[in-house]
Structures are given as C-alpha cells and as structure tokens.
Design a protein around this motif. Structure first.
Motif, short mmCIF file in Angstrom:
data_model
loop_
_atom_site.label_atom_id
_atom_site.label_comp_id
_atom_site.label_asym_id
_atom_site.label_seq_id
_atom_site.Cartn_x
_atom_site.Cartn_y
_atom_site.Cartn_z
N UNK A 157 0.84 -1.21 0.00
CA UNK A 157 0.00 0.00 0.00
C UNK A 157 0.87 1.25 0.00
N UNK A 158 0.49 2.23 -0.80
CA UNK A 158 1.23 3.49 -0.83
C UNK A 158 0.31 4.70 -0.74
N UNK A 159 -0.96 4.52 -1.10
CA UNK A 159 -1.86 5.68 -1.16
C UNK A 159 -2.53 5.94 0.20
N UNK A 160 -1.69 6.04 1.23
CA UNK A 160 -2.24 6.35 2.55
C UNK A 160 -1.28 7.28 3.28
N UNK A 161 -1.79 7.99 4.27
CA UNK A 161 -0.92 8.85 5.07
C UNK A 161 -1.10 8.51 6.55
N UNK A 271 -6.55 6.96 0.90
CA UNK A 271 -7.20 7.97 0.07
C UNK A 271 -8.07 7.37 -1.04
N UNK A 272 -8.23 6.06 -1.04
CA UNK A 272 -9.03 5.45 -2.10
C UNK A 272 -10.29 4.77 -1.61
N UNK A 275 -15.65 7.62 2.31
CA UNK A 275 -15.82 8.23 3.64
C UNK A 275 -15.16 7.41 4.75
N UNK A 276 -15.17 6.08 4.61
CA UNK A 276 -14.60 5.25 5.67
C UNK A 276 -13.11 5.07 5.38
N UNK A 277 -12.35 6.14 5.60
CA UNK A 277 -10.99 6.16 5.10
C UNK A 277 -9.96 5.71 6.13
N UNK A 309 -8.22 -2.74 5.05
CA UNK A 309 -6.94 -2.98 4.38
C UNK A 309 -7.16 -3.81 3.12
N UNK A 310 -8.08 -4.77 3.21
CA UNK A 310 -8.42 -5.57 2.02
C UNK A 310 -8.99 -4.66 0.94
N UNK A 311 -9.89 -3.77 1.33
CA UNK A 311 -10.48 -2.84 0.36
C UNK A 311 -9.42 -1.90 -0.21
N UNK A 312 -8.49 -1.50 0.64
CA UNK A 312 -7.43 -0.60 0.19
C UNK A 312 -6.55 -1.29 -0.84
N UNK A 313 -6.23 -2.56 -0.58
CA UNK A 313 -5.43 -3.33 -1.54
C UNK A 313 -6.17 -3.41 -2.87
#
Length: 419
Positions: A157-161, A271-272, A275-277, A309-313
């Motif tokens: 994952x990279x698109x997170x802060x 960031x992807x 709302x549930x970020x 995390x699954x959704x983020x992947x």
RNA sequence: GUGGGCGUAGCUCAGCUGGUAGAGCACCGGGUUGUGGUCCCGGGGGUCGCGGGUUCGAGCCCCGUCGCUCACCCCA
C-alpha cells in the motif's frame, strides 16, 4: 420457504477472495511478532461494565452502538466494540502487569458495532491490534506507530498517510477542554452540534460541513496547549519516528472516538476508500489500567482494520493472494487406480506437496477439467494400463507435455519439483 | 438515527410509450468411452428483493417494506 440471508451489515470472505483476507491478516500481524509481541486470545464478549468504564459511557460506541444482552444469570454482557479494554482486563486479571515491562501483546479477531452499514463499515469487522503496557517511553510510541506503518507497507500500500497528534494528559487537557467549550459556545451552530460540544468538544473540530469548518479556523487547538511534559513526550516521539524513517503529517484536529486516549494519537488514512478512510488508528491510554482497577500503568496500542486494508489493496489494484493453491492433481481411472492415487496423494501431502485428486465419477474428461481448474501445475493420470506397466502419466498442464513415470519414483519426482 | 441512488439467472447486465423474460460469463452434457485449457453443438437454471395497489394485462406505474450502496454521523 425462503432462504435465510446473513444479518444486515456483516461481511463474509469466501474462496477465492478469502485468501486475500488471510494474507492481509498475516501481513498486519507479522511486524508485531517480529518486535516480540506475544499473542493474546481473549473473549469476544465481556461484562458490559468493562466497556462502560474503559471506553467511556458518553462515547457513541458505548452509548448506542454496542450489542448488549443478558445471559441466563441476568448479567449484562456486550460483544466487544474494540480490543483494548478486554486485553487490559486480561492483563490485570492474570497479573501480567507484574512481570517484565513493557508487556507487549497482539491479537486479532472480530469486533462488533451496531452502526448503519457502509462501504468499509460493517457491524462485524476484523482488526489486528497490539498493546504495549507499562513503560511511558516515547520510543515505545514510535515503535507502535512504526509497526502499523510497516504492516501496511508490506502489503504494497502506498496511497495512505499517517497522521499524528497529541491529545495531552490529565494535567493539560481539562484546561484546554474548558477553553474549547467556551469558544464553541460563541459559534452559530445547530442544537445537535451544541449538545455534542458539551459532551465531546474535541469531536466538533472534525466536523465536515463547510459552514461549521469556516467558524472553526480560529478554534484553540490541543497541540498549542500541551503541558511541558506532553510537549517533551511528543517531540521525542517525533524524533524517534524520524529515526525509524516513518513519515507522517501532523493533524491537530484528529478525533478519537474512545475516551481513554492521551498524549500520542495517530491514524492511518487511505485515500481510495471514500468516507470510511481510516484503515487503522490508535494511541496512548495512560489512565486506562488504573480506571479498570489495575496498577496505574501507562499503555499504547493500535487497531488496524483488516476489512479496510483488504479494500485498500483492491483500490490500489494489489493482488495479494497466491492464485495457485495446488501443485499436482491426480486423475485415477478405475477402482484400482483410485486406491493407488489416494495412497500417493496422502503421502505427498504428508511430505508437504499440495496434492488433490478427482473425487466422484466424473469420467476422464470431467476429471481432466477438474485438474485444469484446480490451479495445479501437473496432472497425474493413472489407469489400469498404467498400473499393469507400473507407471503413471505425469502431464505438465501448462505445456501439455506428458511423460511416463514409474510409480515407485512418482513421489520422489514430485517432491523434487515442489520442495 | 437522517437523506440520495439502486435491487431482473450463480456473476455482470439488457429489457422500447405497460402486452406475459433475454445476452455474455459461469455451471452441466455431447463432439473426443485414456486426456484439460481453444473451438462447435446442446442443456439446466428466474416466485423480475418482498407485500399491497392501479390496470383487461405490471419487470416497467403508485404505496409500503427489506437489502445493498453513497453521503451525514461514527470510526477500523
């Protein structure tokens, strides 16, 4: 006679996608294991009182989102809405706080909140969490944050802060809180928001409505009202994070939904996801152990959302799960061959080769189709002709090449290919 | 708890101003009774989310309800 659906708002993971869930859970736990955290298996329900005292009666989580029921003895129990309170209870009950400190634990499992379901927000959701108890060292704050960070990074994952702030402690927070309430009283807000300002003024800072935000630009911030102890702790934590090369941004308006947080708090925001970020979050909770009747020890921990995390992947297009589940698939023709195949498959499995065979009477064509769909690299076809000759047909399912292998060399041949 | 959008085959969806339900994929079988993945042929599958209403007639219109979804809220 209508079929029964799952209760509203639950997620389920089934093959083949469930492989991703397992892989994510493993990846998120691995950095904690590598850092010496021991595994804790604690119950998914506790006395309701534990959450009322630990999480806070005024929080949304406790006041309206818990699944609470009476057991047969009339005791009030609740499905756990978060993990920290239960782990602290177990630590106190079993005297782990009397051993070497910090006591470092990790856990994973389901949690429950009766909220309105949404993408990434489920009534039963899954977290990996860690807790480090008994040492008030900013280096430990940094360790916990870094473990979460490397768990997400290891998934690709990279698109997170990573956002961090300090919520102060019992010395500086009460005074700030009064100042904030006084400020919010002067604003032009609706009744519900004014009410929230009395119960949890911090939360108003995170309001997403533009007309509210506009009024909040000059709001006093906790970060500017920290006592010297908290300032020092926060600065040191940041220095350790820099040393660990964990990058972060400061978010002085961060809000935590649980009352017990103090000092360092943080959140991983993807960031992807809409709302549930929040894919993970945590912080220090220095008053919690004492509140629950234990020794007055400090603590810090986090919860990472496996579902999110699954959704983020998925959102980042990362293929996590190994698509190949099998090495070799047996296709027996006839009863004698089936007996032989069952024995050989058993032997291969014991040796660590992933093997399966065609069950039932599909016929050769059907069995070969099953082999093809099994994801195996090789098929082994055994018929009466082969048994008479003492051989099996080993077929490479990618190239279509097929060679005869003596039965007494088959296991050795396959072990060589896959082990 | 509050609003918006959407519910048609296992999945993704089409279905005209209302006229009695379709495709692709998947699954099963056959072409090839000792060989899969490509190709050809065939087949099974649907109370059109559910309940009511309007109509000669409703997948389509109206009301209710349940579910999903997006946002508020909350947070993992």
């Amino acid at each position: 006679m209508s079929a029964i659906d799952a209760p509203k708002g639950v997620v389920e993971y089934l093959p083949p996608e469930s492989a991703t869930f397992l892989a994510v859970r493993e990846a998120l736990a691995a950095p904690a294991i590598a850092a010496g955290y021991g595994y804790a298996e604690v119950p998914i329900f506790e006395h309701t009182e534990l959450f009322v005292r630990g999480v806070g009666e005024s929080t949304d989580v406790v006041s309206k989102e818990m699944y609470t029921f009476d057991d047969r003895g009339g005791r009030s129990l609740s499905l756990r809405p978060e993990g920290t309170a239960g782990v602290m209870r177990a630590v106190i009950q079993h005297g782990l706080d009397r051993g070497p400190l910090p006591m470092k634990l990790w856990y994973a499992g389901p949690f429950f909140r009766a909220e309105r379901p949404q993408h990434g927000r489920y009534r039963q959701f899954f977290q990996v969490g860690i807790e480090a108890i008994g040492v008030d060292d900013p280096a430990l704050d940094a360790e916990v944050v870094a473990i979460g960070d490397s768990g997400f990074r290891s998934l690709g994952l990279t698109d997170f802060t990573l956002e961090i702030t300090s919520l102060g402690d019992s010395t500086c927070r009460p005074g700030y809180r009064e100042k904030l309430i006084a400020f919010l009283d002067t604003l032009d807000l609706d009744a519900a928001t004014h009410a929230r300002a009395q119960v949890n003024p911090l939360r108003v800072l995170d309001d997403k409505r533009t007309d509210v935000r506009r009024q909040l630009v000059d709001a006093p911030l906790m970060i500017d009202h920290l006592c010297s102890d908290c300032v020092e702790h926060f600065a040191a934590t940041r220095a350790y994070l820099d040393a660990l090369r964990v990058s972060y941004t400061l978010n002085p308006r961060m809000v935590r939904g649980l009352d017990y947080y103090t000092k360092t708090t943080f959140e991983f925001v993807h960031h992807g996801l809409g709302a549930q970020s929040g894919i993970g979050g945590g912080g220090r909770y220095d008053g919690l152990m004492a509140e629950l009747g234990g020794q007055p020890l400090s603590g810090i921990g986090f919860g990472l959302g496996i579902d999110r995390a699954v959704l983020a992947c998925r959102a980042e297009g990362l293929p996590i799960a190994d698509e190949r589940r099998l090495d070799v698939f047996f296709v027996p023709l006839g009863d004698a061959a089936r007996l032989q195949s069952v024995a050989t498959v058993g032997e291969l499995r014991r040796a660590g080769v992933r093997a399966d065979l065609a069950y039932g009477s599909k016929g050769l064509k059907g069995a070969m189709r099953a082999a093809d769909r099994s994801s195996a690299l090789y098929a082994v076809v055994v018929g009466d002709r082969d048994l008479d000759a003492g051989v099996s047909q080993l077929k490479d399912l990618t190239t279509g090449e097929q060679i005869a292998v003596p039965l007494n060399q088959l296991v050795a041949t396959l072990k060589e290919k896959f082990l």
